[in-house]
Design an enzyme around this catalytic site. Structure first.
Site, PDB file in Angstrom:
ATOM      1  N   CYS A   1       0.826  -1.217   0.000  1.00 33.53           N
ATOM      2  CA  CYS A   1       0.000   0.000   0.000  1.00 33.53           C
ATOM      3  C   CYS A   1       0.860   1.267   0.000  1.00 33.53           C
ATOM      4  CB  CYS A   1      -0.913  -0.041   1.226  1.00 33.53           C
ATOM      5  SG  CYS A   1      -1.893   1.454   1.468  1.00 33.53           S
TER       6      CYS A   1
ATOM      7  N   CYS B   1      -0.259   3.944   2.519  1.00 33.18           N
ATOM      8  CA  CYS B   1       0.129   3.562   3.883  1.00 33.18           C
ATOM      9  C   CYS B   1       1.566   4.017   4.162  1.00 33.18           C
ATOM     10  CB  CYS B   1       0.037   2.046   4.068  1.00 33.18           C
ATOM     11  SG  CYS B   1      -1.597   1.361   3.779  1.00 33.18           S
TER      12      CYS B   1
END
Length: 130
Positions: A75, A78
């Protein structure tokens, strides 16, 4: 084209106003339901970061602010958000508990890969597995 926009402007403004009001004062739309609901209880071992092997019990944090950051090794957002959360955590001190929650399916990452991913993101708070 301009006349169409002039006719649509009031109609476009209404959803925008509702969205701003919902953001600024959620209780107008959601009542106190957001404040009265407890988070679901969970118990998970810490798998990366400080305290590996310790167990996180969310019900033990009752009455305190807890931030759960859901992340995955693949991700990109993230990776960008964790440094921001590290700064927020540093400012909040011990008043707020921060935990990462890795959401990858079992078997996707070995325990060692999870620890390495957590470290590569630079997370300064412990993580558990979902």
């Amino acid at each position: 084209m301009k006349s169409d926009l002039r006719r649509l402007a009031p109609w476009l403004g209404i959803p925008l106003l509702v969205a701003v009001l919902a953001y600024v004062e959620p209780s107008l739309f959601f009542g106190s339901a957001l404040e009265d609901r407890a988070a679901p209880a969970f118990t998970r071992p810490i798998v990366a970061g400080e305290g590996v092997g310790d167990v996180v019990r969310l019900d033990a944090e009752h009455g305190h602010v807890v931030v759960l950051d859901f992340w995955a090794s693949w991700c990109g957002p993230c990776r960008q958000s964790i440094p921001i959360l590290n700064r927020v955590r540093a400012r909040a001190g011990d008043d707020v508990a921060f935990y990462g929650v890795n959401i990858e399916a079992p078997g996707t990452l070995s325990p060692r890969q999870l620890v390495l991913a957590h470290a590569s993101f630079g997370a300064e708070f412990p993580s558990v597995r979902d």
